[in-house]
Design a protein around this motif. Structure first.
Motif, PDB file in Angstrom:
ATOM      1  N   GLN A 182      20.445  25.454  24.825  1.00 55.77           N
ATOM      2  CA  GLN A 182      19.033  25.866  24.729  1.00 55.77           C
ATOM      3  C   GLN A 182      18.222  24.890  23.875  1.00 55.77           C
ATOM      4  O   GLN A 182      17.048  25.141  23.606  1.00 55.77           O
ATOM      5  CB  GLN A 182      18.940  27.283  24.133  1.00 55.77           C
ATOM      6  CG  GLN A 182      19.639  28.350  24.952  1.00 55.77           C
ATOM      7  CD  GLN A 182      18.869  28.762  26.213  1.00 55.77           C
ATOM      8  OE1 GLN A 182      17.700  28.416  26.396  1.00 55.77           O
ATOM      9  NE2 GLN A 182      19.531  29.497  27.099  1.00 55.77           N
ATOM     10  N   ALA A 183      18.858  23.811  23.450  1.00 61.44           N
ATOM     11  CA  ALA A 183      18.159  22.881  22.547  1.00 61.44           C
ATOM     12  C   ALA A 183      17.582  21.674  23.268  1.00 61.44           C
ATOM     13  O   ALA A 183      16.543  21.133  22.873  1.00 61.44           O
ATOM     14  CB  ALA A 183      19.122  22.409  21.454  1.00 61.44           C
ATOM     15  N   ILE A 184      18.241  21.258  24.350  1.00 66.72           N
ATOM     16  CA  ILE A 184      17.813  20.034  25.034  1.00 66.72           C
ATOM     17  C   ILE A 184      16.387  20.192  25.570  1.00 66.72           C
ATOM     18  O   ILE A 184      16.083  21.152  26.278  1.00 66.72           O
ATOM     19  CB  ILE A 184      18.775  19.705  26.208  1.00 66.72           C
ATOM     20  CG1 ILE A 184      20.210  19.537  25.711  1.00 66.72           C
ATOM     21  CG2 ILE A 184      18.284  18.494  27.002  1.00 66.72           C
ATOM     22  CD1 ILE A 184      20.533  18.273  24.985  1.00 66.72           C
ATOM     23  N   GLY A 185      15.535  19.263  25.204  1.00 67.27           N
ATOM     24  CA  GLY A 185      14.142  19.313  25.663  1.00 67.27           C
ATOM     25  C   GLY A 185      13.274  20.241  24.813  1.00 67.27           C
ATOM     26  O   GLY A 185      12.077  20.350  25.047  1.00 67.27           O
ATOM     27  N   ALA A 295      13.107  28.092  17.816  1.00 71.69           N
ATOM     28  CA  ALA A 295      12.595  27.142  18.816  1.00 71.69           C
ATOM     29  C   ALA A 295      11.322  27.740  19.403  1.00 71.69           C
ATOM     30  O   ALA A 295      11.181  28.967  19.463  1.00 71.69           O
ATOM     31  CB  ALA A 295      13.639  26.912  19.898  1.00 71.69           C
ATOM     32  N   SER A 296      10.414  26.877  19.843  1.00 62.99           N
ATOM     33  CA  SER A 296       9.057  27.347  20.135  1.00 62.99           C
ATOM     34  C   SER A 296       8.899  28.048  21.486  1.00 62.99           C
ATOM     35  O   SER A 296       7.828  28.544  21.781  1.00 62.99           O
ATOM     36  CB  SER A 296       8.104  26.166  20.085  1.00 62.99           C
ATOM     37  OG  SER A 296       8.459  25.237  21.090  1.00 62.99           O
ATOM     38  N   PHE A 297       9.936  28.110  22.309  1.00 65.70           N
ATOM     39  CA  PHE A 297       9.731  28.656  23.653  1.00 65.70           C
ATOM     40  C   PHE A 297      10.238  30.081  23.838  1.00 65.70           C
ATOM     41  O   PHE A 297      10.082  30.666  24.899  1.00 65.70           O
ATOM     42  CB  PHE A 297      10.352  27.733  24.707  1.00 65.70           C
ATOM     43  CG  PHE A 297      11.867  27.741  24.701  1.00 65.70           C
ATOM     44  CD1 PHE A 297      12.578  27.255  23.629  1.00 65.70           C
ATOM     45  CD2 PHE A 297      12.571  28.238  25.777  1.00 65.70           C
ATOM     46  CE1 PHE A 297      13.973  27.266  23.628  1.00 65.70           C
ATOM     47  CE2 PHE A 297      13.960  28.250  25.796  1.00 65.70           C
ATOM     48  CZ  PHE A 297      14.652  27.757  24.707  1.00 65.70           C
ATOM     49  N   ILE A 298      10.868  30.643  22.790  1.00 65.67           N
ATOM     50  CA  ILE A 298      11.431  31.995  22.931  1.00 65.67           C
ATOM     51  C   ILE A 298      10.746  32.962  21.974  1.00 65.67           C
ATOM     52  O   ILE A 298      10.513  32.633  20.810  1.00 65.67           O
ATOM     53  CB  ILE A 298      12.957  32.011  22.631  1.00 65.67           C
ATOM     54  CG1 ILE A 298      13.712  31.151  23.642  1.00 65.67           C
ATOM     55  CG2 ILE A 298      13.510  33.428  22.617  1.00 65.67           C
ATOM     56  CD1 ILE A 298      15.223  31.187  23.498  1.00 65.67           C
TER      57      ILE A 298
END
Ligand code: PLP
Length: 402
Positions: A182-185, A295-298
């Motif tokens: 879940q970290a890539i990108g 992380a900013s997307f969850i």
């Protein structure tokens, strides 16, 4: 086609057009086997190796340190099972340390190993899902062979301090594996800077194809392959290569890393807006996760007094795809192991929803989602006996105070 808002990018992402374009020739005409010496084979082999270079560049590894796999589950199994069996036979080390909030591909594999005699420590987390590094340090023993900790949690978005963990592992002479799926990108991933020995990734979380992953293995740290057979992947993973998947992975990771900082900043604004509006406009809600490092997307939000599954189904009906913190297994709704490990009150644990944003997410999508969430929660609470009871008790309390 019906308009849909896809907020389940942690589960998987759609294939991006550049990836489709890159793989098309390998679906249409370039069908050789990369192990063949003829022109058809050589052409395909060259593209396959170029994809390996792209993965290596993206994570700052050497190309020979990248092994293509069928998925991250295979990568995680390879490290836990393959590595450990090799290490056990060479050194007798038979203890691994992992955490209670890993993905099932690590957790179930560790439990499987435990049944067969490996000693496993599952580190607990606090109510925000954070690890205690002193506890990690003191769990390391003479026979500890491997530490496996994820970089970003798939349910809460929590970021784990992998660089500090790598330092502790190196000081104690223990190998360190990271599930970086879940970290890539989403955040920078640099294997040399972190100092890890193994790292797993999978293309479908960053707009590549499903069924295509890669495993980083620091040069010289190899033990036993999980899949035996031919000599592919320098004898580390047998089986005719998935060229289409690897070419897609190479293109997807190249773009994901190039766009990472701008896209993460964009998603952070949207995610913060989503959370601000929900927390302000829907009572009895809370963000589940580490306030200091996500992380900013969850965004994982609990909506007390309503079932997560009911929220999911109503939002799906309204054209919005999200996921729950609950896993529906054999007719029972069990709260997820991640939320349970955070010792969230069971009633609240059943009410959590994960919104995971991606490339297609716009500000309009977020505002539309908030409106539908407000409506959904107020409808569901109006049918909820638990909510009624709560309101009644609150009324009694305030009457008593008057
Ligand atoms: N690890 C994490 C953190 C994940 O989120 C996932 C997928 O959900 C996996 C591993 C498994 O990935 P794959 O589907 O490629 O096996």
């Amino acid at each position: 086609m019906e308009k849909r808002i896809y907020l389940d990018n942690s589960a998987t992402t759609p294939v991006r057009p550049e990836v489709l374009e890159a793989i098309y020739p390998f679906l249409k005409e370039l069908g050789g086997n990369p192990s063949s010496r003829h022109k058809e084979g050589r052409l395909v082999k060259a593209a396959f190796e170029k994809a390996r270079d792209s993965v290596a560049t993206a994570i700052n590894a050497e190309s020979k340190e990248v092994i293509f796999t069928s998925c991250a589950t295979e990568g995680n199994n390879t490290v836990l099972k393959g590595y450990l069996s090799g290490l056990r036979s060479r050194t007798g080390k038979n203890h691994i340390i992992t955490t209670a909030v890993e993905h099932p591909s690590v957790l179930s594999t560790a439990r499987e190993l435990e049944k067969k005699g490996t000693e496993v420590t599952f580190l607990p987390v606090d109510k925000f899902g954070r690890l205690n590094l002193d506890m990690l340090r003191s769990s390391i023993k003479e026979n500890t062979g491997l530490i496996s900790v994820m970089m970003v949690n798939n349910e809460t978005g929590n970021i784990y301090p992998v660089k500090e963990i790598a330092k502790i592992a190196a000081e104690k002479g223990v190998l360190f594996h990271i599930d970086a799926v879940q970290a890539i990108g989403k955040i920078p991933v640099d294997v040399k800077d972190i100092g890890c020995d193994f790292l797993t990734l999978t293309a479908h979380k960053f707009y590549g194809l499903k069924g295509s992953g890669a495993l980083y293995v620091k040069w010289g740290k190899w033990a036993s392959p999980l899949i035996t057979g031919g000599h592919q992947e320098r004898n580390r993973r047998a089986g005719t290569e998935n060229v289409v998947g690897a070419v897609g992975l190479g293109k997807a990771i190249e773009l994901a890393v190039k766009e990472q900082s701008e896209e993460s900043a964009r998603l952070k604004k949207l995610r913060d807006h989503l959370e601000k509006r929900i927390l302000e406009e829907v009572p009895y809600t809370r963000v589940v996760g580490d306030p200091g490092g996500r992380a900013s997307f969850i965004s994982n939000i609990s909506f007390r007094f309503v079932e997560g599954e009911a929220i999911l189904l109503k939002l799906d009906y309204d054209g919005i795809a999200v996921s729950t913190g609950s896993a529906c297994s054999s007719g029972n709704l069990e709260p997820s192991h991640v939320i349970s490990a955070m010792k969230v009150d069971p009633e609240e644990a059943h009410s959590s929803i994960r919104f995971s944003l991606g490339r297609s997410t716009t500000a309009e999508d977020i505002d539309y989602t908030v409106e539908r969430v407000k409506e959904t929660i107020s409808q569901l609470r109006s049918f909820s006996p638990v909510y009624d009871k709560f309101l009644l008790e609150n009324e009694k309390k305030s009457a008593w105070r008057v």
